[in-house]
Enzyme design. Structure first.
Site, mmCIF file in Angstrom:
data_model
loop_
_atom_site.group_PDB
_atom_site.id
_atom_site.type_symbol
_atom_site.label_atom_id
_atom_site.label_comp_id
_atom_site.label_asym_id
_atom_site.label_seq_id
_atom_site.Cartn_x
_atom_site.Cartn_y
_atom_site.Cartn_z
ATOM 1 N N GLU A 108 0.836 -1.204 0.000
ATOM 2 C CA GLU A 108 0.000 0.000 0.000
ATOM 3 C C GLU A 108 0.873 1.257 0.000
ATOM 4 O O GLU A 108 1.984 1.240 0.523
ATOM 5 C CB GLU A 108 -0.890 0.019 1.247
ATOM 6 C CG GLU A 108 -2.335 -0.353 1.010
ATOM 7 C CD GLU A 108 -3.153 0.685 0.257
ATOM 8 O OE1 GLU A 108 -2.606 1.479 -0.527
ATOM 9 O OE2 GLU A 108 -4.376 0.700 0.462
ATOM 10 N N ASP A 109 0.355 2.328 -0.549
ATOM 11 C CA ASP A 109 1.060 3.602 -0.511
ATOM 12 C C ASP A 109 0.974 4.214 0.884
ATOM 13 O O ASP A 109 1.971 4.599 1.479
ATOM 14 C CB ASP A 109 0.503 4.571 -1.562
ATOM 15 C CG ASP A 109 -1.022 4.695 -1.513
ATOM 16 O OD1 ASP A 109 -1.690 4.002 -0.706
ATOM 17 O OD2 ASP A 109 -1.572 5.501 -2.290
ATOM 18 N N ASP A 112 -4.228 5.432 6.094
ATOM 19 C CA ASP A 112 -4.763 6.673 6.661
ATOM 20 C C ASP A 112 -5.745 6.287 7.774
ATOM 21 O O ASP A 112 -5.330 5.991 8.895
ATOM 22 C CB ASP A 112 -5.411 7.451 5.515
ATOM 23 C CG ASP A 112 -5.891 8.834 5.885
ATOM 24 O OD1 ASP A 112 -5.487 9.340 6.940
ATOM 25 O OD2 ASP A 112 -6.679 9.422 5.121
ATOM 26 N N PHE A 161 -2.249 16.049 4.390
ATOM 27 C CA PHE A 161 -2.490 15.458 3.078
ATOM 28 C C PHE A 161 -1.216 15.546 2.253
ATOM 29 O O PHE A 161 -0.678 16.622 2.043
ATOM 30 C CB PHE A 161 -3.645 16.144 2.352
ATOM 31 C CG PHE A 161 -4.104 15.347 1.174
ATOM 32 C CD1 PHE A 161 -4.943 14.262 1.350
ATOM 33 C CD2 PHE A 161 -3.662 15.654 -0.108
ATOM 34 C CE1 PHE A 161 -5.345 13.487 0.262
ATOM 35 C CE2 PHE A 161 -4.061 14.888 -1.198
ATOM 36 C CZ PHE A 161 -4.908 13.804 -1.013
ATOM 37 N N ARG A 174 1.341 12.451 -9.017
ATOM 38 C CA ARG A 174 1.850 11.112 -8.691
ATOM 39 C C ARG A 174 3.319 10.954 -9.070
ATOM 40 O O ARG A 174 4.041 10.162 -8.485
ATOM 41 C CB ARG A 174 1.051 10.034 -9.441
ATOM 42 C CG ARG A 174 -0.400 9.901 -9.011
ATOM 43 C CD ARG A 174 -0.996 8.657 -9.662
ATOM 44 N NE ARG A 174 -2.447 8.642 -9.616
ATOM 45 C CZ ARG A 174 -3.173 8.186 -8.598
ATOM 46 N NH1 ARG A 174 -2.571 7.726 -7.528
ATOM 47 N NH2 ARG A 174 -4.489 8.195 -8.651
HETATM 48 P P1 IMP Z 1 -7.753 4.865 4.305
HETATM 49 O O1 IMP Z 1 -8.830 3.908 3.917
HETATM 50 O O2 IMP Z 1 -8.318 6.085 4.984
HETATM 51 O O3 IMP Z 1 -6.650 4.233 5.111
HETATM 52 O O4 IMP Z 1 -7.162 5.473 2.970
HETATM 53 C C1 IMP Z 1 -6.270 4.796 2.177
HETATM 54 C C2 IMP Z 1 -6.215 5.399 0.793
HETATM 55 O O5 IMP Z 1 -6.587 6.777 0.790
HETATM 56 C C3 IMP Z 1 -4.781 5.374 0.286
HETATM 57 O O6 IMP Z 1 -4.487 4.171 -0.373
HETATM 58 C C4 IMP Z 1 -4.730 6.598 -0.607
HETATM 59 O O7 IMP Z 1 -5.132 6.242 -1.913
HETATM 60 C C5 IMP Z 1 -5.729 7.559 0.001
HETATM 61 N N1 IMP Z 1 -5.059 8.572 0.860
HETATM 62 C C6 IMP Z 1 -5.075 8.645 2.201
HETATM 63 N N2 IMP Z 1 -4.346 9.669 2.657
HETATM 64 C C7 IMP Z 1 -3.844 10.273 1.556
HETATM 65 C C8 IMP Z 1 -2.957 11.395 1.374
HETATM 66 O O8 IMP Z 1 -2.487 12.067 2.322
HETATM 67 N N3 IMP Z 1 -2.659 11.698 0.092
HETATM 68 C C9 IMP Z 1 -3.133 11.004 -0.989
HETATM 69 N N4 IMP Z 1 -3.950 9.947 -0.848
HETATM 70 C C10 IMP Z 1 -4.291 9.580 0.408
#
Ligand code: IMP
Length: 184
Positions: A108-109, A112, A161, A174
């Site tokens: 995963e990138d 969050d 963010f 990206r």
């Molecule tokens: P989560 O479900 O809230 O953990 O979100 C995960 C996904 O949200 C990641 O795989 C990203 O694609 C996107 N995301 C969350 N935070 C950021 C950020 O700071 N920048 C860009 N994309 C984000």
């Protein structure tokens, strides 16, 4: 052609500052690659890259592995253009690989809220893999609403963010080689 981090920062006024520079990312990805190679040894894990955000991380990570491994891709949507999690996770593209009895590493990138990865791991577990671990470049711990066990973490970051190194804002930025914080 390669661009200098500072040069790129000047070119993109939406950026407030660089949080993690490109050379720090490369160094850490190499360490993660070594760690994974040591941990898996003769096993052949399947690296499951979650599109689109992890494509650059996967490309670098896979070249830092000294063991045999396979890659496959999944796409899920949880964000619809803005900077807020909707909490809705939809499978847009599924794996081609049968992961039953396989060692899976979900790449995963960023983690969050943790909603996306929780949903994904639960889904993949129904396919009876031999093991499943998560490898995330970024861990935005202060934003977590769901507990997640992340075996391999690149960097812990604050609740900001971020864009670059695969991460987008409205599908842009990206390609930046560093992780940058957007102006609020
Ligand atoms: P989560 O479900 O809230 O953990 O979100 C995960 C996904 O949200 C990641 O795989 C990203 O694609 C996107 N995301 C969350 N935070 C950021 C950020 O700071 N920048 C860009 N994309 C984000």
């Amino acid at each position: 052609m390669t661009f200098d981090d500072q040069e790129l920062l000047q070119k993109h006024p939406v950026l407030e500052r660089i949080l993690i520079g490109s050379s720090d990312i490369q160094r850490r990805v190499k360490e993660l690659g070594n760690e994974i190679s040591r941990d898996y040894g003769k096993r052949v894990p399947v690296l499951v890259s979650i599109l689109k955000g992890s494509y650059i991380f996967l490309a670098d990570l896979t070249r830092c592995l000294s063991i045999h491994h396979e890659v496959d891709f999944m796409a899920v949507s949880s964000y619809e253009g803005g900077t807020q999690s909707t909490g809705v996770v939809k499978i847009e593209k599924d794996l081609k690989t049968n992961i039953t009895d396989r060692d899976v590493i979900v790449v995963e990138d960023i983690i969050d809220t943790g909603l996306t990865i929780n949903h994904l791991v639960e889904l993949l577990e129904t396919r009876a893999p031999r093991s499943i671990r998560v490898c995330a470049l970024l861990d935005k711990k202060p934003a977590r609403t769901k507990d997640v066990d992340i075996a391999y973490v690149g960097f812990e970051i604050p609740n900001e963010f971020v864009i670059g190194y695969g991460l987008d804002y409205d599908e842009k930025y990206r390609h930046l080689p560093f992780i940058g914080i957007m102006k609020g």
